[in-house]
Design an enzyme around this catalytic site. Structure first.
Site, PDB file in Angstrom:
ATOM      1  N   ASN A   1       4.487   0.351   3.319  1.00  0.00           N
ATOM      2  CA  ASN A   1       4.800   1.154   4.625  1.00  0.00           C
ATOM      3  C   ASN A   1       4.464   0.584   5.988  1.00  0.00           C
ATOM      4  O   ASN A   1       5.123   0.551   6.850  1.00  0.00           O
ATOM      5  CB  ASN A   1       4.344   2.697   4.173  1.00  0.00           C
ATOM      6  CG  ASN A   1       4.627   3.673   5.309  1.00  0.00           C
ATOM      7  OD1 ASN A   1       4.359   4.918   4.911  1.00  0.00           O
ATOM      8  ND2 ASN A   1       5.086   3.499   6.442  1.00  0.00           N
ATOM      9  N   THR A   2       3.122   0.486   6.021  1.00  0.00           N
ATOM     10  CA  THR A   2       2.332   0.160   7.504  1.00  0.00           C
ATOM     11  C   THR A   2       2.911  -1.261   7.844  1.00  0.00           C
ATOM     12  O   THR A   2       3.045  -1.427   9.117  1.00  0.00           O
ATOM     13  CB  THR A   2       0.851   0.054   6.964  1.00  0.00           C
ATOM     14  OG1 THR A   2       0.324   1.458   6.634  1.00  0.00           O
ATOM     15  CG2 THR A   2       0.234  -0.095   8.426  1.00  0.00           C
TER      16      THR A   2
ATOM     17  N   ALA B   1       0.517  -1.217  -1.707  1.00  0.00           N
ATOM     18  CA  ALA B   1      -0.466  -0.874  -0.475  1.00  0.00           C
ATOM     19  C   ALA B   1      -1.075  -2.190   0.001  1.00  0.00           C
ATOM     20  O   ALA B   1      -1.080  -2.941  -0.798  1.00  0.00           O
ATOM     21  CB  ALA B   1      -1.535   0.048  -1.030  1.00  0.00           C
ATOM     22  N   GLY B   2      -1.241  -2.536   1.284  1.00  0.00           N
ATOM     23  CA  GLY B   2      -2.158  -3.690   1.812  1.00  0.00           C
ATOM     24  C   GLY B   2      -1.113  -4.817   2.198  1.00  0.00           C
ATOM     25  O   GLY B   2      -1.647  -5.759   2.643  1.00  0.00           O
TER      26      GLY B   2
ATOM     27  N   GLY C   1      -2.832   0.336   4.127  1.00  0.00           N
ATOM     28  CA  GLY C   1      -3.002   0.394   5.728  1.00  0.00           C
ATOM     29  C   GLY C   1      -3.777  -0.709   6.235  1.00  0.00           C
ATOM     30  O   GLY C   1      -3.771  -1.150   7.416  1.00  0.00           O
TER      31      GLY C   1
ATOM     32  N   LYS D   1       4.758   9.771  -7.340  1.00  0.00           N
ATOM     33  CA  LYS D   1       3.759   8.763  -7.117  1.00  0.00           C
ATOM     34  C   LYS D   1       2.304   9.416  -7.360  1.00  0.00           C
ATOM     35  O   LYS D   1       1.931  10.213  -6.339  1.00  0.00           O
ATOM     36  CB  LYS D   1       3.733   7.796  -5.828  1.00  0.00           C
ATOM     37  CG  LYS D   1       2.620   6.924  -5.684  1.00  0.00           C
ATOM     38  CD  LYS D   1       2.976   6.112  -4.433  1.00  0.00           C
ATOM     39  CE  LYS D   1       1.573   5.757  -4.096  1.00  0.00           C
ATOM     40  NZ  LYS D   1       1.747   4.686  -2.787  1.00  0.00           N
TER      41      LYS D   1
HETATM   42  C1  LIG Z   1       3.174   5.439   1.654  1.00  0.00           C
HETATM   43  C2  LIG Z   1       2.342   5.216   0.547  1.00  0.00           C
HETATM   44  O1  LIG Z   1       2.845   5.774  -0.456  1.00  0.00           O
HETATM   45  C3  LIG Z   1       0.905   4.442   0.782  1.00  0.00           C
HETATM   46  O2  LIG Z   1      -0.088   5.340   0.541  1.00  0.00           O
HETATM   47  C4  LIG Z   1       1.220   3.216   0.393  1.00  0.00           C
HETATM   48  O3  LIG Z   1       0.248   3.035  -0.666  1.00  0.00           O
HETATM   49  C5  LIG Z   1       1.471   2.206   1.356  1.00  0.00           C
HETATM   50  O4  LIG Z   1       0.513   1.579   1.821  1.00  0.00           O
HETATM   51  P1  LIG Z   1       0.736   0.431   3.201  1.00  0.00           P
HETATM   52  O5  LIG Z   1       0.807   1.228   4.272  1.00  0.00           O
HETATM   53  O6  LIG Z   1      -0.599  -0.342   2.899  1.00  0.00           O
HETATM   54  O7  LIG Z   1       1.943  -0.332   2.839  1.00  0.00           O
END
Ligand SMILES: CC(=O)[C@@H](O)[C@H](O)COP(=O)(O)O
Length: 256
Positions: A207-208, A185-186, A159, A98
């Site tokens: 992730n977050t 993300a987000g 995040g 990635k």
């Molecule tokens: C783990 C990873 O690759 C992060 O850079 C991703 O973009 C996830 O973002 P969030 O934590 O907002 O879900």
């Protein structure tokens, strides 16, 4: 049934999960298992790949069970991203890469020029490249034309948990793409993940929202179900929205 194809790889799950920020290794393992993901991402920079004495952030996970998607988070330019990708490959921890090149420390939004440069270089070296971008429609198209294997437009800043802030742009990217579009993300809650899938995304990376939830294991399962549900809804074809009401019980054509 194969659901998602990226490069030469096939997957049943459309959820890609990050491995960072969990309160414990135990929680990380349980959340990953609850997600039924097949693809795990981790930051190359935070892995102590060549030092057996340092903690391994993936040590609780049975890596044989997953396709690994190292990410180049922390790279500020193409050169750094390429170096990280080569390191991940050399360590044997790399099924795909990635590409993430951050251009702004405050928003963590990607640098489009360096992102493109790194993606092109890694493609020329034979990597299966998934590129994290902003929700820029033209950049997504250009990356596809260069040959990346998937584009990963952000729903909102990494995040932030803001969810999808520009559904129109995601829609345009999805409509124009002939490669997988992974919304990355987000994502803040299951509704965001379901919405991304309802828009027609091929998958979601998050992730977050899981690692930071009060109960990461429950949230992981919720995300899994939301992504399945959103995809089913997309495939089923939703009704058109109307300004005015229409009766749910018409006077004719009733089932006796
Ligand atoms: C783990 C990873 O690759 C992060 O850079 C991703 O973009 C996830 O973002 P969030 O934590 O907002 O879900």
């Amino acid at each position: 049934m194969i659901m998602l194809k990226i490069g030469a790889k096939h997957f049943h799950s459309r959820l890609m999960l990050g491995t960072g920020k969990y309160p414990s290794f135990k929680m990380q393992k349980e959340a990953v298992e609850a997600s039924e993901t097949e693809i795990l991402t981790f930051t190359v920079r935070r892995m102590n790949i060549f030092d057996a004495d340092e903690p391994n952030l993936l040590e609780a996970l049975d890596l044989e069970k997953y396709s690994l998607l190292p990410n180049t988070a922390g790279a500020k330019n193409a050169e750094e991203a390429v170096r990280m990708a080569r390191l991940a490959y050399a360590s044997g921890l790399c099924d795909m890469i990635k590409v993430e090149v951050i251009g702004c420390d405050k928003t963590l939004l990607p640098d489009p020029f360096e992102t493109m440069k790194a993606s092109v270089q890694l493609l020329s070296e034979g990597f299966t490249v998934l590129t994290y971008t902003s929700d820029d429609v033209v950049l997504a198209k250009r990356l596809e034309e260069e040959g990346v294997h998937a584009v990963m437009p952000g729903a909102s800043p990494i995040g932030s948990g803001q969810g999808i802030i520009n559904p129109g742009n995601l829609q345009f990217i999805i409509e124009q793409s002939e490669i997988p579009v992974i919304v990355d993300a987000g994502i803040g809650s299951p509704k965001d993940a379901a919405w991304a899938m309802e828009l027609g995304a091929d998958g979601v990376l998050l992730n977050t929202a899981v690692a930071g939830a009060d109960d990461p294991v429950k949230m992981s399962e919720a995300m899994k179900l939301a992504i399945r549900s959103g995809r089913l809804g997309y495939e089923a074809g939703r009704i058109k929205q109307k300004t005015y009401a229409t009766k749910s019980s018409p006077e004719y054509g009733m089932i006796e």
